[in-house]
Motif scaffolding. Sequence first.
Motif, PDB file in Angstrom:
ATOM      1  N   THR A  57       0.842  -1.206   0.000  1.00 41.86           N
ATOM      2  CA  THR A  57       0.000   0.000   0.000  1.00 41.86           C
ATOM      3  C   THR A  57       0.877   1.257   0.000  1.00 41.86           C
ATOM      4  O   THR A  57       1.730   1.431   0.889  1.00 41.86           O
ATOM      5  N   TYR A  58       0.647   2.102  -1.010  1.00 42.32           N
ATOM      6  CA  TYR A  58       1.413   3.355  -1.102  1.00 42.32           C
ATOM      7  C   TYR A  58       1.017   4.270   0.059  1.00 42.32           C
ATOM      8  O   TYR A  58      -0.182   4.454   0.338  1.00 42.32           O
ATOM      9  N   ARG A 108      -0.065   7.284   2.338  1.00 38.21           N
ATOM     10  CA  ARG A 108      -0.857   8.502   2.111  1.00 38.21           C
ATOM     11  C   ARG A 108      -0.883   9.346   3.368  1.00 38.21           C
ATOM     12  O   ARG A 108      -0.698   8.840   4.480  1.00 38.21           O
ATOM     13  N   ARG A 160      -0.998  15.410  -1.028  1.00 36.98           N
ATOM     14  CA  ARG A 160      -0.960  14.322  -1.994  1.00 36.98           C
ATOM     15  C   ARG A 160       0.473  14.210  -2.514  1.00 36.98           C
ATOM     16  O   ARG A 160       1.260  15.163  -2.416  1.00 36.98           O
ATOM     17  N   ALA A 178       3.447  11.939  -5.358  1.00 31.34           N
ATOM     18  CA  ALA A 178       3.711  11.057  -6.493  1.00 31.34           C
ATOM     19  C   ALA A 178       5.205  10.786  -6.549  1.00 31.34           C
ATOM     20  O   ALA A 178       6.018  11.603  -6.092  1.00 31.34           O
ATOM     21  N   SER A 230       1.014   7.684  -8.148  1.00 29.64           N
ATOM     22  CA  SER A 230       0.600   9.054  -7.833  1.00 29.64           C
ATOM     23  C   SER A 230      -0.776   9.067  -7.197  1.00 29.64           C
ATOM     24  O   SER A 230      -1.658   8.299  -7.594  1.00 29.64           O
ATOM     25  N   THR A 231      -0.903   9.930  -6.213  1.00 28.18           N
ATOM     26  CA  THR A 231      -2.227  10.242  -5.654  1.00 28.18           C
ATOM     27  C   THR A 231      -2.597  11.708  -5.918  1.00 28.18           C
ATOM     28  O   THR A 231      -3.604  12.202  -5.399  1.00 28.18           O
ATOM     29  N   ARG A 252      -3.794  15.205  -7.650  1.00 30.16           N
ATOM     30  CA  ARG A 252      -4.928  15.588  -8.490  1.00 30.16           C
ATOM     31  C   ARG A 252      -4.463  16.025  -9.871  1.00 30.16           C
ATOM     32  O   ARG A 252      -5.102  15.755 -10.881  1.00 30.16           O
ATOM     33  N   ASN A 300      -1.432  15.704 -12.442  1.00 25.70           N
ATOM     34  CA  ASN A 300      -0.227  14.944 -12.754  1.00 25.70           C
ATOM     35  C   ASN A 300       0.605  15.570 -13.868  1.00 25.70           C
ATOM     36  O   ASN A 300       1.486  14.919 -14.421  1.00 25.70           O
TER      37      ASN A 300
END
Length: 389
Positions: free
Chosen positions: A70-71, A73, A78, A80, A91-92, A94, A96
């Motif tokens: 699990t990346y 968070r 956020r 990446a 990436s999380t 919004r 990119n």
Amino acid sequence: MLRSERSSLRRFLAIYGLLTLSLVLVAAYLYYRSQERIMLLERKAQMVEYAAAQIKRLQHLHRHFPEERTYPRDPRFRSAIYDLEQVQIFSTMRDNVVDFRRDIYRRDGVIHFVKLLDSYYLGAKYLFIEIPDDRTWYWTTLGKTALAAGLALLILAAVGFYLARLFVRPMRRSIDLLDRFIKDTTHELNTPLTTILTNIENLDVTGLDARQRRKLERIDIAARTVSMLYDDLKFITLEGERPTEERVFDLAELLRERLAYFESTLRARQLTLTQEIEPATVYADRRLIARVLDNLLSNAVKYNRRGGTIAVTLRPGLFRLRDSGRGIAPEALRQIYERYRRFDESEGGFGLGLDIVRRIVDRYGFDLSIRSEVGKWTEVTMRWEDSEQ
């Protein structure tokens, strides 16, 4: 203020206003950029802490991979990660669309901070941190900028008004000097001119031969020319002090009187006059309309070619005068009513005639138009509402 003064003043104010606005806009932009940099520096300190916390989580995930997949968070931001070839690994964020050339920047409502990793955790070389841009700083900066720009514009406008007065002052002094000269000249011309005209009218020409009569006629023409110039000067300097007597009068009768006044001048220049005069009335001061007719007829004679023609038309609500003279260039037509403006130095005068005509027709709301073709003809048309219609 004369039209030439207004024109010069408008040009000065246009240049000054453009420079002033450019200065204020440049200053506002520089201030905006400085506030943006300050904001980014403040956010950078915060995002460095976020990046450090995220790096620790990446280290932990790297050591325990693949047991943990699990990346990491964080609710505060956020993130990446990208590899050495700048290819996204995960990436999380919004947004990119990233920029690897800058360490911190803002775009589309978010702020990005990029951290170059020393170790390739999970194959990552770049860590991006993203936080929302609440734009509070933007609205604060906008308010301060608007206030400062408004104050600056007020101050610069006051300075511009002062400079404009300095700019026009030399021109105003020259015009005032010329006006004083004209007033003094008018005063000095009165007595000798009256004497000359009275004596010419009282001369007994019955005993004169043809040669002497021609000489006397030339003297009469010269005296009438000076008389018209005197009337123009008197109008410019004394008109504001004289009461007007507006009434309905016969314009056809006045026109015939003024044409008779120019008979000797027309004959001397061998000009052919054609007339189409119908009954017409106008509500105005008869003396002022006489000045309009005299100046228009004088120009038609003065700027005509020898042996040319002049056509006069009068109908109810319409007066038209057309000559076969030199014509007027289009650029000169735009400035033709300016006082002291002369377009042909070979002819005498102060350049007052058409300024006087314009002032009188404007006073009564008449419509005056001038058309011309260089080297061929000039046509002046005056329209008004006939009092008998």
